[in-house]
Scaffold this motif. Structure first.
Motif, PDB file in Angstrom:
ATOM      1  N   GLY A  61       0.840  -1.200   0.000  1.00 45.30           N
ATOM      2  CA  GLY A  61       0.000   0.000   0.000  1.00 45.30           C
ATOM      3  C   GLY A  61       0.867   1.239   0.000  1.00 45.30           C
ATOM      4  N   VAL A  62       0.815   1.991   1.106  1.00 47.01           N
ATOM      5  CA  VAL A  62       1.509   3.285   1.112  1.00 47.01           C
ATOM      6  C   VAL A  62       3.019   3.164   0.905  1.00 47.01           C
ATOM      7  CG1 VAL A  62      -0.187   4.575   2.445  1.00 47.01           C
ATOM      8  CG2 VAL A  62       1.531   3.236   3.652  1.00 47.01           C
ATOM      9  N   LEU A  63       3.600   2.012   1.235  1.00 53.30           N
ATOM     10  CA  LEU A  63       5.056   1.882   1.054  1.00 53.30           C
ATOM     11  C   LEU A  63       5.424   1.131  -0.228  1.00 53.30           C
ATOM     12  CD1 LEU A  63       6.217   1.055   4.726  1.00 53.30           C
ATOM     13  CD2 LEU A  63       6.257   3.251   3.552  1.00 53.30           C
ATOM     14  N   LYS A  64       4.484   1.092  -1.170  1.00 51.00           N
ATOM     15  CA  LYS A  64       4.756   0.227  -2.330  1.00 51.00           C
ATOM     16  C   LYS A  64       5.916   0.717  -3.200  1.00 51.00           C
ATOM     17  CE  LYS A  64       1.152   1.840  -5.558  1.00 51.00           C
ATOM     18  NZ  LYS A  64       0.633   2.930  -4.689  1.00 51.00           N
ATOM     19  N   ASP A  65       6.255   1.971  -3.068  1.00 52.55           N
ATOM     20  CA  ASP A  65       7.360   2.468  -3.884  1.00 52.55           C
ATOM     21  C   ASP A  65       8.728   2.300  -3.238  1.00 52.55           C
ATOM     22  OD1 ASP A  65       5.678   3.156  -5.943  1.00 52.55           O
ATOM     23  OD2 ASP A  65       5.182   5.080  -4.993  1.00 52.55           O
ATOM     24  N   VAL A  66       8.724   1.835  -1.987  1.00 52.88           N
ATOM     25  CA  VAL A  66      10.014   1.579  -1.342  1.00 52.88           C
ATOM     26  C   VAL A  66      10.520   0.239  -1.846  1.00 52.88           C
ATOM     27  CG1 VAL A  66      11.208   1.264   0.862  1.00 52.88           C
ATOM     28  CG2 VAL A  66       9.224   2.783   0.710  1.00 52.88           C
ATOM     29  N   SER A  67      11.610   0.253  -2.592  1.00 49.75           N
ATOM     30  CA  SER A  67      12.073  -1.023  -3.112  1.00 49.75           C
ATOM     31  C   SER A  67      13.585  -1.051  -3.267  1.00 49.75           C
ATOM     32  CB  SER A  67      11.409  -1.347  -4.445  1.00 49.75           C
ATOM     33  OG  SER A  67      11.902  -0.471  -5.435  1.00 49.75           O
ATOM     34  N   LEU A  68      14.103  -2.269  -3.290  1.00 50.94           N
ATOM     35  CA  LEU A  68      15.535  -2.491  -3.431  1.00 50.94           C
ATOM     36  C   LEU A  68      15.657  -3.684  -4.369  1.00 50.94           C
ATOM     37  CD1 LEU A  68      18.062  -1.245  -1.992  1.00 50.94           C
ATOM     38  CD2 LEU A  68      17.993  -3.212  -0.463  1.00 50.94           C
ATOM     39  N   PHE A  69      16.559  -3.626  -5.319  1.00 47.69           N
ATOM     40  CA  PHE A  69      16.701  -4.694  -6.319  1.00 47.69           C
ATOM     41  C   PHE A  69      15.344  -5.055  -6.918  1.00 47.69           C
ATOM     42  CE2 PHE A  69      19.728  -5.879  -2.815  1.00 47.69           C
ATOM     43  CZ  PHE A  69      20.859  -5.351  -3.431  1.00 47.69           C
ATOM     44  N   ASN A  70      14.503  -4.057  -7.124  1.00 45.04           N
ATOM     45  CA  ASN A  70      13.207  -4.326  -7.721  1.00 45.04           C
ATOM     46  C   ASN A  70      12.240  -5.106  -6.854  1.00 45.04           C
ATOM     47  OD1 ASN A  70      11.973  -3.464  -9.995  1.00 45.04           O
ATOM     48  ND2 ASN A  70      13.403  -4.541 -11.369  1.00 45.04           N
ATOM     49  N   GLN A  71      12.520  -5.209  -5.555  1.00 45.42           N
ATOM     50  CA  GLN A  71      11.624  -5.949  -4.671  1.00 45.42           C
ATOM     51  C   GLN A  71      11.091  -5.000  -3.608  1.00 45.42           C
ATOM     52  OE1 GLN A  71      14.386  -9.117  -3.398  1.00 45.42           O
ATOM     53  NE2 GLN A  71      13.024 -10.534  -4.435  1.00 45.42           N
ATOM     54  N   ASN A  72       9.805  -5.135  -3.283  1.00 49.90           N
ATOM     55  CA  ASN A  72       9.289  -4.315  -2.184  1.00 49.90           C
ATOM     56  C   ASN A  72       9.722  -4.919  -0.839  1.00 49.90           C
ATOM     57  OD1 ASN A  72       7.575  -6.449  -1.662  1.00 49.90           O
ATOM     58  ND2 ASN A  72       5.760  -5.444  -2.480  1.00 49.90           N
ATOM     59  N   ILE A  73       9.338  -4.277   0.259  1.00 47.79           N
ATOM     60  CA  ILE A  73       9.826  -4.719   1.579  1.00 47.79           C
ATOM     61  C   ILE A  73       9.422  -6.167   1.859  1.00 47.79           C
ATOM     62  CG2 ILE A  73       9.721  -4.288   4.076  1.00 47.79           C
ATOM     63  CD1 ILE A  73       9.082  -1.333   3.386  1.00 47.79           C
ATOM     64  N   PHE A  74       8.166  -6.472   1.543  1.00 48.29           N
ATOM     65  CA  PHE A  74       7.672  -7.828   1.760  1.00 48.29           C
ATOM     66  C   PHE A  74       8.539  -8.854   1.018  1.00 48.29           C
ATOM     67  CE2 PHE A  74       5.149 -11.406   0.318  1.00 48.29           C
ATOM     68  CZ  PHE A  74       4.378 -11.763   1.409  1.00 48.29           C
ATOM     69  N   ASP A  75       8.753  -8.615  -0.265  1.00 46.12           N
ATOM     70  CA  ASP A  75       9.559  -9.555  -1.060  1.00 46.12           C
ATOM     71  C   ASP A  75      10.995  -9.640  -0.558  1.00 46.12           C
ATOM     72  OD1 ASP A  75       7.512 -10.290  -2.774  1.00 46.12           O
ATOM     73  OD2 ASP A  75       7.897  -8.615  -4.135  1.00 46.12           O
ATOM     74  N   LEU A  76      11.520  -8.496  -0.146  1.00 46.79           N
ATOM     75  CA  LEU A  76      12.898  -8.484   0.360  1.00 46.79           C
ATOM     76  C   LEU A  76      13.039  -9.333   1.618  1.00 46.79           C
ATOM     77  CD1 LEU A  76      14.171  -4.814   0.055  1.00 46.79           C
ATOM     78  CD2 LEU A  76      15.214  -6.853  -0.957  1.00 46.79           C
ATOM     79  N   LEU A  77      12.075  -9.186   2.512  1.00 47.73           N
ATOM     80  CA  LEU A  77      12.134  -9.966   3.755  1.00 47.73           C
ATOM     81  C   LEU A  77      12.027 -11.453   3.441  1.00 47.73           C
ATOM     82  CD1 LEU A  77       9.806  -7.782   6.034  1.00 47.73           C
ATOM     83  CD2 LEU A  77      12.292  -7.981   6.197  1.00 47.73           C
ATOM     84  N   ASP A  78      11.078 -11.781   2.560  1.00 50.01           N
ATOM     85  CA  ASP A  78      10.899 -13.180   2.181  1.00 50.01           C
ATOM     86  C   ASP A  78      12.170 -13.725   1.524  1.00 50.01           C
ATOM     87  OD1 ASP A  78      10.140 -15.659   1.241  1.00 50.01           O
ATOM     88  OD2 ASP A  78       8.330 -15.000   0.239  1.00 50.01           O
ATOM     89  N   PHE A  79      12.713 -12.955   0.577  1.00 46.49           N
ATOM     90  CA  PHE A  79      13.906 -13.418  -0.128  1.00 46.49           C
ATOM     91  C   PHE A  79      15.101 -13.574   0.818  1.00 46.49           C
ATOM     92  CE2 PHE A  79      17.892 -12.670  -2.402  1.00 46.49           C
ATOM     93  CZ  PHE A  79      17.822 -13.668  -3.366  1.00 46.49           C
ATOM     94  N   THR A  80      15.308 -12.579   1.660  1.00 45.94           N
ATOM     95  CA  THR A  80      16.446 -12.640   2.595  1.00 45.94           C
ATOM     96  C   THR A  80      16.342 -13.870   3.484  1.00 45.94           C
ATOM     97  OG1 THR A  80      16.377 -10.255   2.672  1.00 45.94           O
ATOM     98  CG2 THR A  80      17.727 -11.332   4.341  1.00 45.94           C
ATOM     99  N   ALA A  81      15.141 -14.112   4.000  1.00 43.90           N
ATOM    100  CA  ALA A  81      14.987 -15.249   4.904  1.00 43.90           C
ATOM    101  C   ALA A  81      15.052 -16.560   4.137  1.00 43.90           C
ATOM    102  CB  ALA A  81      13.661 -15.138   5.666  1.00 43.90           C
ATOM    103  N   SER A  82      14.172 -16.726   3.149  1.00 48.45           N
ATOM    104  CA  SER A  82      14.023 -18.037   2.524  1.00 48.45           C
ATOM    105  C   SER A  82      15.204 -18.407   1.643  1.00 48.45           C
ATOM    106  CB  SER A  82      12.750 -18.085   1.676  1.00 48.45           C
ATOM    107  OG  SER A  82      11.690 -17.525   2.386  1.00 48.45           O
ATOM    108  N   SER A  83      15.685 -17.477   0.871  1.00 44.69           N
ATOM    109  CA  SER A  83      16.722 -17.850  -0.095  1.00 44.69           C
ATOM    110  C   SER A  83      18.131 -17.624   0.433  1.00 44.69           C
ATOM    111  CB  SER A  83      16.533 -17.071  -1.401  1.00 44.69           C
ATOM    112  OG  SER A  83      15.309 -17.436  -1.989  1.00 44.69           O
ATOM    113  N   ILE A  84      18.274 -16.864   1.503  1.00 44.82           N
ATOM    114  CA  ILE A  84      19.626 -16.626   2.013  1.00 44.82           C
ATOM    115  C   ILE A  84      19.820 -17.208   3.417  1.00 44.82           C
ATOM    116  CG2 ILE A  84      21.346 -14.862   2.591  1.00 44.82           C
ATOM    117  CD1 ILE A  84      20.273 -13.220   0.294  1.00 44.82           C
ATOM    118  N   LEU A  85      19.069 -16.692   4.393  1.00 40.21           N
ATOM    119  CA  LEU A  85      19.336 -17.116   5.778  1.00 40.21           C
ATOM    120  C   LEU A  85      19.046 -18.596   6.021  1.00 40.21           C
ATOM    121  CD1 LEU A  85      18.044 -14.026   7.808  1.00 40.21           C
ATOM    122  CD2 LEU A  85      20.347 -14.511   6.971  1.00 40.21           C
TER     123      LEU A  85
END
Ligand code: TRP
Length: 454
Positions: free
Chosen positions: A366-390
């Motif tokens: 929603g309001v934070l949808k434009d916050v992104s890193l490597f083309n991923q929003n916060i939700f995707d970043l958290l998921d990616f960091t945890a599932s694919s890295i940690l």
């Protein structure tokens, strides 16, 4: 601060209770929400084959390693490594686990909040008479909002904390025993309806007909990440649960039963969803929205759909809850045993911090949808960091720890419950945790993040 009294440590009460609780942790949104959409994004059948291979060759050994560590140490994840490997740096795996718990639960509670809204919508009969497109915009409208998703997330985290405060045995073991079988039954009913939809064929083919041209390096990393996420391994959840398992339980059988249950439910969820995806013209790579857009369509086609929709979303919420408590328990066990904080304040502290991070994840649609890193929003970043890295890194060090640090004799003793059970495949297990699994995880991981190219 008071010191934790280890002689009063909580534990599971029965064999079935152990399996129900561990399966309760494993079976959750990862199976019903995440597995179908990740499989959908990676082309279906071939991805699922790779996934199954990872469950067998890597997942089960990692799970068994976690149980071994936890049960032999009888401590939280940090304390387990401290106790089994004193004066070393192995406790850092425990630190990683506690950090991963914060990250996972923050985005997990976002999806749980969607589930809660859908319990409400199902109760209010909000799906009936809506077209597939209307159902889609209904979901997207809700997800992009502010107040309602946050409200449900807070409610969900409150429920999670509430159960964790009252201790695992009397809360979750009891509920898991009843609710897990009911969940299975419901998925089977949905499956029956789904495979008899006109156009089901295409969905089943997507799911079961491997097309290896659709796999790329990233898919392989995602399959590994999904296997870890779905089995709840790689961050010490099952070290923590293992520490509550009675010395007389057979850990090998427990690990196999839990992995089998988890895998079967994921496949059944795929069977429930993909025929409908194709029948109702939804894109299989629709991403995290997939089940919320697809399932309401099926419910409309079932006699008693109102009732089943309601029951399904309640059970999905429960499955999420039996998983989220296992993640929160990792942090709470650490806070109570290592920092000497009492269970109640420890739970409140952990849940409140996680909720704060979780709100950012929820708002990333929603309001934070434009916050992104490597083309991923916060939700995707958290998921990616945890599932694919940690999780893969955690799993890598967990198997190395069992294979190289604890070693064969120690492991055999723990797995046999001091000679109570025959441990048949110990040599195979040691071979896997010493060489095969570490090598496979390392290769998939380095390849997936692009540090190594095949
Ligand atoms: N496995 C759960 C699911 O499929 C989520 C989960 C619980 C989890 N504990 C975990 C994921 C630990 C990773 C690590 O929904």
């Amino acid at each position: 601060m008071a010191k934790f009294d280890f002689s009063k440590r909580d534990s599971f009460g029965s064999k079935f209770g152990v399996i129900a609780a561990a399966a309760g942790s494993a079976v959750g949104l990862g199976n019903i929400w995440r597995f179908p959409y990740i499989a959908g994004e990676n082309g279906g059948g071939a991805f699922i084959l790779v996934y199954l291979l990872f469950i067998l060759a890597i997942g089960i050994p990692v799970m068994l390693s976690e149980f071994t560590i936890g049960r032999s140490a009888q401590r939280n994840v940090f304390g387990s490594f401290k106790k089994l490997a004193p004066r070393t740096h192995w406790y850092l795996i425990g630190v990683l686990g506690v950090v991963a718990a914060f990250i996972i639960l923050s985005f997990y509670s976002t999806v749980a909040s969607w589930t809660m809204e859908y319990i409400y919508k199902a109760a209010a009969d909000a799906f009936s008479g809506k077209s597939s497109d209307q159902l889609t915009s209904m979901f997207q409208g809700f997800k992009g909002g502010t107040f309602r998703p946050i409200m449900w997330q807070v409610v969900f985290m409150f429920l999670t904390a509430w159960i964790v405060v009252s201790g695992v045995k009397r809360g979750i073991e009891k509920y898991a025993r009843i609710l897990m079988p009911v969940l299975l039954l419901l998925i089977i009913i949905l499956d029956v309806r789904a495979v008899t939809l006109a156009g089901a064929q295409e969905g089943l083919e997507f799911l079961f007909k491997p097309d290896f041209s659709k796999l790329n390096t990233n898919s392989i990393l995602q399959a590994l990440g999904q296997a870890f996420f779905s089995l709840s391994i790689g961050m010490g959840t099952l070290v923590t649960y293992g520490s509550y398992i009675n010395k007389r339980e057979n850990l090998t059988n427990t690990a196999i039963s839990v992995s089998a249950a988890d895998t079967i439910i994921a496949i059944l969820a795929g069977v429930a969803i993909f025929p409908a995806v194709f029948a109702f013209g939804i894109e299989p790579n629709a991403g995290p929205d997939l089940i919320f857009r697809t399932l309401p369509n099926i419910f409309q086609q079932i006699p008693g759909g109102y009732f089943f929709a309601l029951l399904f979303f309640i059970l999905l919420g429960v499955a999420a809850l039996t998983s989220s408590i296992s993640v929160l328990e990792v942090v709470v066990a650490y806070f109570t045993e290592e920092l000497g904080i009492l269970r109640k304040p420890a739970t409140i502290l952990a849940a409140a911090t996680i909720t704060a991070l979780g709100v950012l994840s929820t708002m990333s649609w929603g309001v934070l949808k434009d916050v992104s890193l490597f083309n991923q929003n916060i939700f995707d970043l958290l998921d990616f960091t945890a599932s694919s890295i940690l999780l893969p890194i955690g799993g890598l060090f967990i198997v190395i720890f069992v294979g190289w640090y604890l070693g064969k004799d120690y492991t055999r003793k723990e797995l046999s419950s001091e000679g109570l059970f025959k441990v048949k495949l110990i040599n195979v297990f040691i071979l896997i945790v010493k060489f095969l699994a570490p090598l496979a995880i390392a290769l998939v991981f380095l390849n997936g993040i692009g540090l190594l190219k095949f």
